[in-house]
Design a protein around this motif. Structure first.
Motif, PDB file in Angstrom:
ATOM      1  N   UNK A 135      74.187  66.177  71.024  1.00  0.00           N
ATOM      2  CA  UNK A 135      73.134  65.808  70.065  1.00  0.00           C
ATOM      3  C   UNK A 135      72.205  67.004  70.014  1.00  0.00           C
ATOM      4  N   UNK A 136      71.007  66.871  70.637  1.00  0.00           N
ATOM      5  CA  UNK A 136      70.131  68.032  70.799  1.00  0.00           C
ATOM      6  C   UNK A 136      70.375  68.687  72.155  1.00  0.00           C
ATOM      7  N   UNK A 137      71.404  68.196  72.875  1.00  0.00           N
ATOM      8  CA  UNK A 137      71.849  68.779  74.147  1.00  0.00           C
ATOM      9  C   UNK A 137      73.344  68.525  74.274  1.00  0.00           C
ATOM     10  N   UNK A 138      73.972  69.217  75.201  1.00  0.00           N
ATOM     11  CA  UNK A 138      75.388  68.973  75.485  1.00  0.00           C
ATOM     12  C   UNK A 138      75.415  67.864  76.520  1.00  0.00           C
ATOM     13  N   UNK A 139      75.579  66.625  76.053  1.00  0.00           N
ATOM     14  CA  UNK A 139      75.362  65.450  76.891  1.00  0.00           C
ATOM     15  C   UNK A 139      76.492  65.161  77.875  1.00  0.00           C
ATOM     16  N   UNK A 140      77.715  65.484  77.500  1.00  0.00           N
ATOM     17  CA  UNK A 140      78.837  65.097  78.360  1.00  0.00           C
ATOM     18  C   UNK A 140      80.039  65.980  78.082  1.00  0.00           C
ATOM     19  N   UNK A 141      80.752  66.318  79.139  1.00  0.00           N
ATOM     20  CA  UNK A 141      82.014  67.061  79.001  1.00  0.00           C
ATOM     21  C   UNK A 141      83.015  66.572  80.038  1.00  0.00           C
ATOM     22  N   UNK A 142      84.234  66.294  79.600  1.00  0.00           N
ATOM     23  CA  UNK A 142      85.349  65.992  80.502  1.00  0.00           C
ATOM     24  C   UNK A 142      86.558  66.753  79.992  1.00  0.00           C
ATOM     25  N   UNK A 143      87.227  67.511  80.849  1.00  0.00           N
ATOM     26  CA  UNK A 143      88.412  68.270  80.426  1.00  0.00           C
ATOM     27  C   UNK A 143      89.580  67.336  80.125  1.00  0.00           C
ATOM     28  N   UNK A 144      90.646  67.900  79.560  1.00  0.00           N
ATOM     29  CA  UNK A 144      91.797  67.097  79.157  1.00  0.00           C
ATOM     30  C   UNK A 144      92.644  66.722  80.380  1.00  0.00           C
ATOM     31  N   UNK A 175      75.008  75.100  67.837  1.00  0.00           N
ATOM     32  CA  UNK A 175      74.968  75.570  69.231  1.00  0.00           C
ATOM     33  C   UNK A 175      76.079  74.949  70.062  1.00  0.00           C
ATOM     34  N   UNK A 176      76.242  73.624  69.954  1.00  0.00           N
ATOM     35  CA  UNK A 176      77.138  72.935  70.879  1.00  0.00           C
ATOM     36  C   UNK A 176      78.601  73.002  70.464  1.00  0.00           C
ATOM     37  N   UNK A 177      78.884  73.149  69.181  1.00  0.00           N
ATOM     38  CA  UNK A 177      80.280  73.382  68.795  1.00  0.00           C
ATOM     39  C   UNK A 177      80.761  74.724  69.345  1.00  0.00           C
ATOM     40  N   UNK A 178      79.888  75.734  69.329  1.00  0.00           N
ATOM     41  CA  UNK A 178      80.251  77.030  69.921  1.00  0.00           C
ATOM     42  C   UNK A 178      80.504  76.876  71.427  1.00  0.00           C
ATOM     43  N   UNK A 179      79.632  76.118  72.104  1.00  0.00           N
ATOM     44  CA  UNK A 179      79.790  75.931  73.551  1.00  0.00           C
ATOM     45  C   UNK A 179      81.072  75.164  73.877  1.00  0.00           C
ATOM     46  N   UNK A 180      81.349  74.132  73.088  1.00  0.00           N
ATOM     47  CA  UNK A 180      82.566  73.335  73.306  1.00  0.00           C
ATOM     48  C   UNK A 180      83.807  74.197  73.078  1.00  0.00           C
ATOM     49  N   UNK A 181      83.768  75.011  72.026  1.00  0.00           N
ATOM     50  CA  UNK A 181      84.909  75.892  71.723  1.00  0.00           C
ATOM     51  C   UNK A 181      85.224  76.810  72.901  1.00  0.00           C
ATOM     52  N   UNK A 182      84.181  77.292  73.579  1.00  0.00           N
ATOM     53  CA  UNK A 182      84.372  78.195  74.716  1.00  0.00           C
ATOM     54  C   UNK A 182      84.972  77.485  75.930  1.00  0.00           C
ATOM     55  N   UNK A 183      84.815  76.153  75.993  1.00  0.00           N
ATOM     56  CA  UNK A 183      85.295  75.394  77.154  1.00  0.00           C
ATOM     57  C   UNK A 183      86.782  75.034  77.056  1.00  0.00           C
ATOM     58  N   UNK A 184      87.327  75.024  75.845  1.00  0.00           N
ATOM     59  CA  UNK A 184      88.704  74.575  75.652  1.00  0.00           C
ATOM     60  C   UNK A 184      89.625  75.791  75.659  1.00  0.00           C
ATOM     61  N   UNK A 185      90.291  76.013  76.789  1.00  0.00           N
ATOM     62  CA  UNK A 185      91.059  77.248  76.978  1.00  0.00           C
ATOM     63  C   UNK A 185      92.526  77.104  76.581  1.00  0.00           C
ATOM     64  N   UNK A 186      93.110  75.939  76.821  1.00  0.00           N
ATOM     65  CA  UNK A 186      94.524  75.758  76.493  1.00  0.00           C
ATOM     66  C   UNK A 186      94.662  75.122  75.111  1.00  0.00           C
TER      67      UNK A 186
END
Length: 308
Positions: A135-144, A175-186
């Motif tokens: 939202x206005x922060x990256x609230x949650x992340x879980x890898x695949x 901001x957060x779409x860029x951050x999410x994109x950087x987290x998904x490596x495979x």
């Protein structure tokens, strides 16, 4: 945590899982009966039974529903990695639900159930799923991952999104779409649920969407809207106070006075969004909160088949 609260949370979690399973089972049953039954080859858990094969793994329940013989497959390896992204800004908690409405009739509720439905299908196909919430922060992340424990953890997180935020939360999509994109490596299929209400410049937003496609990811954008009010601006012509749920800004006006101009601007924005997605090979699918979840599942299966 009180016992009553624990029981309520458990019941709610099971309700979401059960609801998602009902949607998927209904979709699979309908698909086997339809001209699209060839898609059954997509399912890791079923394949068409051929005469002479062992009858040990025939799914008799599915036979009773479809009058077709399918055998259960048991594939060990994960075929696909899928990362689901949900916009949890205040505008996604619209429309405010009335007493007799279901939770999935709001944009966030629709996105939560659609995500649970996709997770159910991914689980049946033994595919891995991850989740990001912003939202206005990256609230949650879980890898695949593909484990049962991982699925339960994500479903529990999805449940929490149904609570109305206590404070106004803006959308910082860029901001957060860029951050999410950087987290998904495979290489993965990335599925995004958002209403695309982003006040910053459109070019930066489209660049962020394009970033999701790096490393040959497949991106599917479900543009979630309440068609009657957000697209058609369908209000009676009495004076109304319109409040921006993210900024708190207010304006009083007669809907009919701005309806034509509003529809034109929104229509132009949607067309530009669809065109830009097409140019960047992003699958763009506008979806109303009153639409069937079959649309979500069909789009997913088509895109998975094209994923390669």
């Amino acid at each position: 945590m009180k016992i009553e609260t624990q029981i309520k949370k458990i019941a709610s979690f099971q309700h979401l899982e059960l609801l998602a399973n009902q949607v998927v089972e209904g979709f699979i049953s309908g698909m086997h009966k339809s001209p699209f039954h060839g898609f059954s080859a997509e399912f890791a858990e079923h394949k068409v039974y051929n005469t002479g094969e062992s009858t040990k793994h025939i799914d008799w329940k599915l036979f009773a529903k479809t009058d077709r013989l399918y055998t259960k497959c048991f594939e060990e390896e994960t075929n696909l990695r899928c990362h689901i992204i949900i916009d949890n800004s205040s505008s996604m908690h619209y429309p405010k639900l009335k007493e007799n409405q279901q939770f999935y009739e709001s944009k966030i509720g629709f996105s939560v159930l659609a995500s649970a439905v996709l997770m159910n299908l991914l689980k049946k196909q033994r595919d891995a799923v991850g989740l990001s919430v912003f939202s206005d922060s990256y609230e949650y992340y879980a890898p695949e991952k593909g484990s049962d424990r991982h699925h339960r953890m994500i479903l529990n997180t999805l449940e929490g999104l149904l609570e109305q935020p206590k404070e106004k939360k803006n959308t910082d999509t860029i901001t957060y779409l860029h951050q999410i994109a950087e987290k998904i490596h495979r290489r993965s299929m990335i599925i995004l649920f958002t209403d695309m209400f982003q006040s910053e410049n459109e070019e930066a937003l489209f660049n962020a969407l394009q970033h999701l496609k790096h490393d040959k990811h497949k991106v599917v954008l479900f543009h979630v809207i309440d068609k009657e009010t957000e697209l058609k601006f369908d209000f009676d012509n009495s004076p109304r106070k319109f409040i921006d749920v993210e900024t708190g800004d207010e304006v009083v006006l007669f809907a009919d006075n701005v309806k034509e101009e509003y529809e034109k601007r929104v229509g132009d924005y949607f067309k530009k969004l669809a065109l830009t997605c097409a140019q960047n090979k992003i699958k763009y699918i506008p979806v109303g909160v009153d639409e069937s979840f079959d649309k979500i599942l069909t789009a997913y299966l088509v895109e998975k088949q094209n994923f390669g």
